[in-house]
Design a protein around this motif. Structure first.
Motif, short mmCIF file in Angstrom:
data_model
loop_
_atom_site.label_atom_id
_atom_site.label_comp_id
_atom_site.label_asym_id
_atom_site.label_seq_id
_atom_site.Cartn_x
_atom_site.Cartn_y
_atom_site.Cartn_z
N GLN A 46 0.85 -1.19 0.00
CA GLN A 46 0.00 0.00 0.00
C GLN A 46 0.89 1.24 0.00
N SER A 48 2.00 4.83 1.46
CA SER A 48 1.95 5.76 2.57
C SER A 48 1.95 7.18 2.00
N ARG A 49 1.88 8.17 2.86
CA ARG A 49 1.82 9.56 2.37
C ARG A 49 3.08 9.96 1.60
N ARG A 73 -2.03 14.94 1.34
CA ARG A 73 -1.61 13.53 1.26
C ARG A 73 -1.70 12.82 2.62
N ALA A 74 -2.13 13.54 3.63
CA ALA A 74 -2.24 12.97 4.97
C ALA A 74 -3.33 11.88 5.01
N PRO A 75 -3.21 10.90 5.86
CA PRO A 75 -4.16 9.78 5.90
C PRO A 75 -5.60 10.17 6.23
N GLY A 80 -5.64 10.25 0.47
CA GLY A 80 -4.37 10.35 1.17
C GLY A 80 -3.72 9.00 1.36
N GLY A 81 -2.54 8.99 1.93
CA GLY A 81 -1.80 7.75 2.14
C GLY A 81 -2.40 6.90 3.26
N VAL A 82 -1.98 5.65 3.31
CA VAL A 82 -2.40 4.73 4.37
C VAL A 82 -1.50 4.95 5.58
N THR A 83 -2.11 4.94 6.77
CA THR A 83 -1.35 5.26 7.98
C THR A 83 -0.20 4.28 8.21
N ALA A 85 1.10 1.62 6.17
CA ALA A 85 1.02 0.97 4.86
C ALA A 85 1.72 -0.39 4.85
#
Length: 201
Positions: A46, A48-49, A73-75, A80-83, A85
């Motif tokens: 996955q 991430s940010r 791009r924050a979760p 946004g990204g996955v916290t 990932a």
């Protein structure tokens, strides 16, 4: 110890250390799990940010706009990204050679104790047809989940067995703990038994 060779009236002298070994459930479980894990791809991934494309510009001023924030791009934002990932990983577990061979010997010994290991002089079919394989298995009194182990499995055996569900054909080199554990009955030729003994000695 002696193993009876079906259909010949003879017996085959084999090693107690391989065909009369005490069963170790923990060892067999560990080796089977390690063998199956070795076949897992472990390709889950996955973003991430830091992996996302897009600007890192602060999208609003620091003060006066409520909660402080950096970029989109924050979760917590959609897209946004996955916290935490997921990353590609290896599921491999270390099993040394002694443990692997010990597990194979323990499985064969337990099959022998339960009367599920049958030794024949040869295992051949007259022609590579399903009907011939069904007749051969019926002759040996085997119906469910048989594993046939020969010294050198021929193409005729593979062709005769491929349309029958849950019938496995292996040579000694292709023998593995998962296939042995999953078999209801194991049929081995006398030559294959000797080859297995040499391998596990």
């Amino acid at each position: 110890m002696e193993l009876a060779v079906i259909g010949s009236g003879k017996t085959l002298s084999v090693s107690d250390a391989i065909f009369g070994r005490e069963f170790s459930e923990d060892l067999v479980h560990q080796v089977v799990v390690a063998y199956r894990n070795a076949g897992r791809a472990g390709t889950k991934a996955q973003k991430s940010r830091s992996d996302l494309s897009g600007t890192t510009k602060k999208f609003k001023r620091q003060k006066g706009g409520g909660a402080r924030h950096g970029d989109y791009r924050a979760p917590i934002f959609v897209g946004g990204g996955v916290t935490f990932a997921a990353r590609p990983r290896s599921f491999a577990q270390k099993v040394n050679r002694k443990m692997y061979r010990g597990a194979i010997a323990a499985i064969l010994s337990e099959l022998n104790r339960q009367g599920r290991l049958k030794v024949v002089e040869k295992f051949e079919v007259a022609e590579p047809r399903t009907k011939a394989m069904v007749a051969k298995l019926k002759e040996l009194g085997i119906e469910h989940r048989p594993l046939i182990v020969t010294e050198d499995a021929t193409e005729s055996l593979y062709l005769a067995a491929r349309n029958i569900p849950y019938v496995e054909i292996r040579d000694v080199q292709g023998l593995d703990p998962v296939t042995l554990v999953g078999a209801e009955h194991v049929v081995m030729t006398a030559d294959a038994v000797k080859k297995v003994e040499e391998w596990l000695a």
